[in-house]
Write a protein that holds these residues in place. Structure first.
Motif, PDB file in Angstrom:
ATOM      1  N   ALA A  75      12.653  15.287  50.507  1.00  0.00           N
ATOM      2  CA  ALA A  75      13.078  14.272  49.547  1.00  0.00           C
ATOM      3  C   ALA A  75      14.107  14.789  48.550  1.00  0.00           C
ATOM      4  O   ALA A  75      14.587  14.036  47.704  1.00  0.00           O
ATOM      5  N   CYS A 174      18.646  18.140  51.136  1.00  0.00           N
ATOM      6  CA  CYS A 174      17.598  17.165  51.393  1.00  0.00           C
ATOM      7  C   CYS A 174      17.776  16.653  52.821  1.00  0.00           C
ATOM      8  O   CYS A 174      18.738  16.992  53.503  1.00  0.00           O
ATOM      9  N   SER A 175      16.850  15.808  53.275  1.00  0.00           N
ATOM     10  CA  SER A 175      16.967  15.238  54.614  1.00  0.00           C
ATOM     11  C   SER A 175      18.031  14.145  54.634  1.00  0.00           C
ATOM     12  O   SER A 175      18.407  13.592  53.590  1.00  0.00           O
ATOM     13  N   THR A 176      18.512  13.832  55.827  1.00  0.00           N
ATOM     14  CA  THR A 176      19.495  12.761  55.967  1.00  0.00           C
ATOM     15  C   THR A 176      18.954  11.451  55.410  1.00  0.00           C
ATOM     16  O   THR A 176      19.680  10.694  54.751  1.00  0.00           O
ATOM     17  N   GLU A 177      17.684  11.192  55.661  1.00  0.00           N
ATOM     18  CA  GLU A 177      17.087   9.934  55.216  1.00  0.00           C
ATOM     19  C   GLU A 177      17.062   9.808  53.694  1.00  0.00           C
ATOM     20  O   GLU A 177      17.115   8.700  53.154  1.00  0.00           O
ATOM     21  N   SER A 178      17.017  10.934  52.993  1.00  0.00           N
ATOM     22  CA  SER A 178      16.945  10.901  51.533  1.00  0.00           C
ATOM     23  C   SER A 178      18.317  10.996  50.876  1.00  0.00           C
ATOM     24  O   SER A 178      18.423  10.858  49.647  1.00  0.00           O
ATOM     25  N   THR A 230      16.521  20.378  62.004  1.00  0.00           N
ATOM     26  CA  THR A 230      16.281  19.141  61.278  1.00  0.00           C
ATOM     27  C   THR A 230      17.628  18.619  60.820  1.00  0.00           C
ATOM     28  O   THR A 230      18.635  19.330  60.849  1.00  0.00           O
ATOM     29  N   GLU A 231      17.659  17.379  60.402  1.00  0.00           N
ATOM     30  CA  GLU A 231      18.899  16.778  59.950  1.00  0.00           C
ATOM     31  C   GLU A 231      18.986  16.872  58.429  1.00  0.00           C
ATOM     32  O   GLU A 231      18.161  16.308  57.707  1.00  0.00           O
ATOM     33  N   ALA A 233      21.158  16.232  54.908  1.00  0.00           N
ATOM     34  CA  ALA A 233      22.176  15.332  54.379  1.00  0.00           C
ATOM     35  C   ALA A 233      23.434  16.109  54.013  1.00  0.00           C
ATOM     36  O   ALA A 233      23.370  17.265  53.605  1.00  0.00           O
TER      37      ALA A 233
END
Length: 398
Positions: A75, A174-178, A230-231, A233
């Motif tokens: 996150a 952070c992750s791509t989704e965040s 992992t992806e 951001a």
């Protein structure tokens, strides 16, 4: 001016942050660092580079191997306020591989949160003496607070001293989704940090300097997808480019045996010198350091300060029971300095940096670093990277 106003106005009032000059132009898309994919606007080099001094790449020149666990959170970093008994804690940790790069901007956000939650506080405790702790402490001092740093280790013993030391503001952030939720705050952090680092250029010992490097490949850039566990951001600032655009080099414009080469520039932190500078600035500003280890958050209730900034990095996993922290293992090797070596190389599975406090080499793209808690140094890993660097040196054309 009261303390709250001063904290909120840090961007324009801090002593050594120059905000007037915006380098590289203000309306161009952000460039990329060597391992961040394809840059925009590549163009052919117009001159040959000066002869390069070869790196003496041998394992017997290793002076130290460093390993650390980068505190990654899907996150994104934790920059928020928490009540702890009768105290206010502002968290400032979890930046993955972007800690040194974003430290000034992240610490500025942390101090702004503190000014809103505890505007009357005149004393501050900072837990941790890494990049976040030191920059938080210095910014607080410059806002008029009396600051004490509590830490179980001081530079050069802190884990983040083993970082590569190049400007990488969105490395494992952070992750791509965040990512979408962080865009505005990331730009604010990166922009303030970048300006602060520009003000450190040219100081004795070169705590910060610009370097140039070469990205080398046996196949066209972008033709092979990079291996990812992992992806993460990726970010850019539409109003400021933090690095010059990478340049594709013609075959006769570089000395390497690789058919494809790209040249870039970036900032570099000579971390030994830089950490000493931060410590010296903090102490010269009247700061106090106490060596103390905290095993749980409840022990912080015994501190005399009512306001606390928690900048413990990976240590926050145990101290505040933050199970969202995912360790990403990192290892670098330091080689004996070569003052005439002033270029970096990214090729095959290694990244080499010409740090003045010791040449730095890192084996990258090795599977198994994500969610790996093993911080035991692996000599073979560093030896493999050095051998690859030696192969590049052997292939340099006369």
């Amino acid at each position: 001016m009261n303390r709250r106003t001063l904290l909120q106005g840090m961007g324009s009032s801090l002593a050594f942050a120059s905000t007037s000059a915006i380098p590289w132009g203000t309306l161009q898309a952000a460039g990329t660092t060597p391992d961040q994919g394809e840059p925009r606007g590549n163009r052919q080099a117009i001159r040959k580079d000066a002869p390069l001094v070869p790196v003496d790449a041998h394992v017997d020149r290793i002076t130290e191997i460093y390993t650390c666990l980068r505190p990654f959170r899907l996150a994104g970093p934790r920059i928020e306020t928490q009540a702890l008994g009768n105290k206010i804690v502002v968290h400032n940790y979890g930046h993955g591989g972007s800690g040194w790069s974003l430290s000034w901007g992240s610490s500025r956000l942390a101090l702004q949160l503190l000014s809103k939650s505890a505007p009357a506080q005149k004393r501050l405790a900072v837990i941790g003496c890494g990049p976040m702790g030191l920059t938080s402490a210095i910014l607080a001092q410059r806002a008029g607070l009396s600051v004490t740093i509590y830490a179980k280790e001081l530079p050069p013993q802190i884990a983040s001293m083993g970082a590569t030391g190049h400007w990488s503001p969105d490395s494992q952030f952070c992750s791509t989704e965040s990512g979408a939720g962080w865009t505005d705050r990331w730009i604010e952090m990166a922009d303030f940090s970048y300006r602060m680092y520009q003000s450190l250029l040219g100081l004795p010992g070169d705590p910060v300097e610009w370097y140039y490097g070469y990205k080398l490949s046996s196949v066209p850039f972008g033709s092979v997808a990079a291996h990812k566990t992992t992806e993460f951001a990726k970010f850019n600032n539409p109003n400021r480019r933090y690095q010059p655009i990478q340049l594709d080099l013609a075959a006769d414009a570089h000395p390497f045996s690789y058919p494809y080469a790209r040249r870039w520039q970036n900032m570099l932190f000579n971390i030994n010198t830089y950490a000493r500078l931060l410590l010296s600035d903090f102490l010269a500003g009247g700061g106090t350091i106490k060596v103390q280890n905290f095993e749980n958050a409840q022990q912080l209730l015994g501190l005399p300060e009512q306001a606390i900034i928690n900048a413990t990095g990976y240590g926050a996993k145990a101290l505040f029971n933050d199970m969202d922290i995912i360790p990403i293992r990192g290892q670098t090797a330091r080689l004996v300095q070569q003052p005439d070596v002033n270029y970096a190389i990214r090729a095959d599975d290694f990244f080499f940096l010409p740090r003045r406090d010791g040449l730095v080499i890192q084996y990258i793209d090795r599977a198994g670093s994500y969610n790996n808690t093993d911080d035991t140094p692996d000599p073979k890993e560093s030896a493999d990277a050095i051998q690859q660097l030696a192969n590049v040196m052997n292939g340099i054309q006369s």
